[in-house]
Design a protein around this motif. Structure first.
Motif, mmCIF file in Angstrom:
data_model
loop_
_atom_site.group_PDB
_atom_site.id
_atom_site.type_symbol
_atom_site.label_atom_id
_atom_site.label_comp_id
_atom_site.label_asym_id
_atom_site.label_seq_id
_atom_site.Cartn_x
_atom_site.Cartn_y
_atom_site.Cartn_z
ATOM 1 N N GLY A 154 0.776 -1.222 0.000
ATOM 2 C CA GLY A 154 0.000 0.000 0.000
ATOM 3 C C GLY A 154 0.809 1.273 0.000
ATOM 4 O O GLY A 154 0.399 2.281 -0.573
ATOM 5 N N SER A 155 1.956 1.261 0.644
ATOM 6 C CA SER A 155 2.749 2.485 0.757
ATOM 7 C C SER A 155 3.530 2.810 -0.503
ATOM 8 O O SER A 155 4.057 3.909 -0.643
ATOM 9 N N THR A 156 3.632 1.867 -1.444
ATOM 10 C CA THR A 156 4.424 2.103 -2.651
ATOM 11 C C THR A 156 3.650 1.863 -3.937
ATOM 12 O O THR A 156 4.225 1.915 -5.014
ATOM 13 N N ALA A 157 2.351 1.584 -3.838
ATOM 14 C CA ALA A 157 1.506 1.330 -5.013
ATOM 15 C C ALA A 157 2.068 0.214 -5.880
ATOM 16 O O ALA A 157 2.063 0.297 -7.104
ATOM 17 N N ARG A 158 2.589 -0.822 -5.254
ATOM 18 C CA ARG A 158 3.095 -1.996 -5.953
ATOM 19 C C ARG A 158 2.348 -3.224 -5.433
ATOM 20 O O ARG A 158 1.570 -3.152 -4.484
ATOM 21 N N SER A 159 2.618 -4.369 -6.030
ATOM 22 C CA SER A 159 2.058 -5.618 -5.519
ATOM 23 C C SER A 159 3.127 -6.694 -5.528
ATOM 24 O O SER A 159 4.103 -6.623 -6.266
ATOM 25 N N THR A 160 2.926 -7.691 -4.681
ATOM 26 C CA THR A 160 3.858 -8.799 -4.563
ATOM 27 C C THR A 160 3.111 -10.106 -4.779
ATOM 28 O O THR A 160 1.944 -10.232 -4.393
ATOM 29 N N VAL A 161 3.761 -11.069 -5.427
ATOM 30 C CA VAL A 161 3.177 -12.384 -5.656
ATOM 31 C C VAL A 161 4.105 -13.444 -5.070
ATOM 32 O O VAL A 161 5.311 -13.222 -4.947
ATOM 33 N N PHE A 162 3.529 -14.588 -4.689
ATOM 34 C CA PHE A 162 4.334 -15.622 -4.046
ATOM 35 C C PHE A 162 3.690 -16.986 -4.227
ATOM 36 O O PHE A 162 2.498 -17.099 -4.514
ATOM 37 N N GLY A 163 4.507 -18.033 -4.056
ATOM 38 C CA GLY A 163 4.017 -19.402 -4.136
ATOM 39 C C GLY A 163 5.080 -20.370 -3.646
ATOM 40 O O GLY A 163 6.253 -20.005 -3.501
ATOM 41 N N GLY A 164 4.668 -21.604 -3.369
ATOM 42 C CA GLY A 164 5.625 -22.608 -2.916
ATOM 43 C C GLY A 164 4.945 -23.822 -2.322
ATOM 44 O O GLY A 164 3.725 -23.975 -2.412
ATOM 45 N N ASN A 165 5.739 -24.695 -1.706
ATOM 46 C CA ASN A 165 5.170 -25.858 -1.022
ATOM 47 C C ASN A 165 6.093 -26.336 0.083
ATOM 48 O O ASN A 165 7.270 -25.961 0.148
ATOM 49 N N VAL A 166 5.542 -27.167 0.968
ATOM 50 C CA VAL A 166 6.311 -27.804 2.035
ATOM 51 C C VAL A 166 5.546 -29.046 2.483
ATOM 52 O O VAL A 166 4.312 -29.084 2.405
ATOM 53 N N THR A 167 6.272 -30.070 2.927
ATOM 54 C CA THR A 167 5.652 -31.264 3.497
ATOM 55 C C THR A 167 5.957 -31.314 4.986
ATOM 56 O O THR A 167 7.128 -31.251 5.387
ATOM 57 N N LEU A 168 4.905 -31.402 5.797
ATOM 58 C CA LEU A 168 5.042 -31.442 7.250
ATOM 59 C C LEU A 168 5.161 -32.888 7.733
ATOM 60 O O LEU A 168 4.862 -33.830 7.005
ATOM 61 N N SER A 169 5.529 -33.047 9.003
ATOM 62 C CA SER A 169 5.648 -34.379 9.601
ATOM 63 C C SER A 169 4.296 -34.941 10.024
ATOM 64 O O SER A 169 4.170 -36.135 10.283
ATOM 65 N N GLY A 170 3.284 -34.085 10.112
ATOM 66 C CA GLY A 170 1.948 -34.498 10.519
ATOM 67 C C GLY A 170 0.946 -33.443 10.100
ATOM 68 O O GLY A 170 1.253 -32.566 9.287
ATOM 69 N N ALA A 171 -0.271 -33.523 10.664
ATOM 70 C CA ALA A 171 -1.325 -32.579 10.295
ATOM 71 C C ALA A 171 -0.971 -31.160 10.735
ATOM 72 O O ALA A 171 -0.497 -30.946 11.857
ATOM 73 N N LEU A 172 -1.215 -30.196 9.869
ATOM 74 C CA LEU A 172 -0.960 -28.795 10.187
ATOM 75 C C LEU A 172 -1.811 -28.374 11.385
ATOM 76 O O LEU A 172 -3.019 -28.606 11.410
ATOM 77 N N ASP A 173 -1.177 -27.764 12.400
ATOM 78 C CA ASP A 173 -1.939 -27.265 13.549
ATOM 79 C C ASP A 173 -1.537 -25.859 13.972
ATOM 80 O O ASP A 173 -2.073 -25.321 14.929
ATOM 81 N N ARG A 174 -0.579 -25.238 13.251
ATOM 82 C CA ARG A 174 -0.119 -23.912 13.645
ATOM 83 C C ARG A 174 0.433 -23.128 12.461
ATOM 84 O O ARG A 174 0.880 -23.696 11.474
ATOM 85 N N VAL A 175 0.359 -21.792 12.603
ATOM 86 C CA VAL A 175 0.888 -20.864 11.602
ATOM 87 C C VAL A 175 1.683 -19.805 12.350
ATOM 88 O O VAL A 175 1.196 -19.214 13.319
ATOM 89 N N ASN A 176 2.915 -19.566 11.909
ATOM 90 C CA ASN A 176 3.790 -18.583 12.538
ATOM 91 C C ASN A 176 4.203 -17.545 11.496
ATOM 92 O O ASN A 176 4.608 -17.900 10.398
ATOM 93 N N ILE A 177 4.074 -16.271 11.840
ATOM 94 C CA ILE A 177 4.471 -15.203 10.928
ATOM 95 C C ILE A 177 5.669 -14.493 11.537
ATOM 96 O O ILE A 177 5.618 -14.013 12.672
ATOM 97 N N THR A 178 6.776 -14.457 10.793
ATOM 98 C CA THR A 178 8.010 -13.870 11.290
ATOM 99 C C THR A 178 8.716 -13.194 10.106
ATOM 100 O O THR A 178 8.061 -12.713 9.186
ATOM 101 N N SER A 179 10.043 -13.139 10.116
ATOM 102 C CA SER A 179 10.803 -12.525 9.026
ATOM 103 C C SER A 179 12.000 -13.395 8.690
ATOM 104 O O SER A 179 12.367 -14.298 9.452
ATOM 105 N N VAL A 180 12.623 -13.133 7.554
ATOM 106 C CA VAL A 180 13.872 -13.805 7.218
ATOM 107 C C VAL A 180 14.881 -13.491 8.326
ATOM 108 O O VAL A 180 15.109 -12.337 8.661
ATOM 109 N N GLY A 181 15.447 -14.521 8.923
ATOM 110 C CA GLY A 181 16.367 -14.326 10.036
ATOM 111 C C GLY A 181 15.683 -14.244 11.382
ATOM 112 O O GLY A 181 16.318 -14.415 12.426
#
Length: 196
Positions: A154-181
């Protein structure tokens, strides 16, 4: 030949009994604003509790049920104090921080892109960037999850796109939002999740 039987009671509940194909063949619809469950799966989209992303280095959501097949991570004006990119990590019992295949790009004066194996990465082109949008996580089979989406910066009038995948050891039960590092601090906005 068996027939469908509908019955009710004084509480307002409705029971529909059908010829059994699997299980008992009985479906009970609650009165009022209750949730219908089919094979133990809720018919409603369920929201978590929104968390302010105005301080700290990570936001953790837990309690995602094992039957969830889609999880939306919703960013509302989220920013961090540095240009290190936000990461969304998922997990089963604990947060998974390896094994991701994740790419993101933003159109600026030129195309900028980056990748991560530590989480689903979201390209943010400045420390004042305000991210608005949804990352959709979809279970493709077993414990493998695919990420896709886009967000407005919003602050720069741009947009970002993303995609990917991962395989977990079991059923997903949590989501964590952090940063690189994992060291950048949230400075604005709020984040919530929904599942179905």
């Amino acid at each position: 030949m068996s027939s469908v039987v509908i019955s009710g009671d004084t509480s307002g509940s409705l029971t529909l009994t059908v010829p059994a194909i699997a299980g008992t063949g009985t479906l009970t619809l609650p009165s009022g604003t209750g949730t219908v469950a089919v094979n133990g799966v809720s018919s409603n989209i369920v929201s978590g509790t929104a968390q302010n992303s105005t301080s700290g280095t990570s936001l953790l959501f837990t309690g995602v049920p094992s039957w969830a097949k889609r999880v939306a991570v919703i960013f509302n004006g989220v920013s961090m104090n540095n240009t290190n990119q936000p990461l969304v990590q998922i997990g089963s019992g604990s947060v998974t921080s390896t094994g991701y295949l994740s790419y993101t790009s933003v159109m600026d004066t030129a195309v900028a892109s980056t990748s991560s194996t530590a989480g689903f990465i979201i390209y943010s082109n400045s420390s004042s960037a305000l991210l608005y949008g949804v990352m959709m996580l979809t279970n493709i089979s077993g414990n493998t999850w695919v990420c896709s989406g886009n967000m407005a910066i919003g602050s720069t009038a741009r947009s970002t796109v993303f995609g990917g995948n991962v395989t977990l050891s079991g059923a997903l039960d949590r989501v964590n939002i952090t940063s690189v590092g994992g060291t950048q601090t949230f400075t604005a906005g709020s984040i919530n999740i929904q599942w179905e």
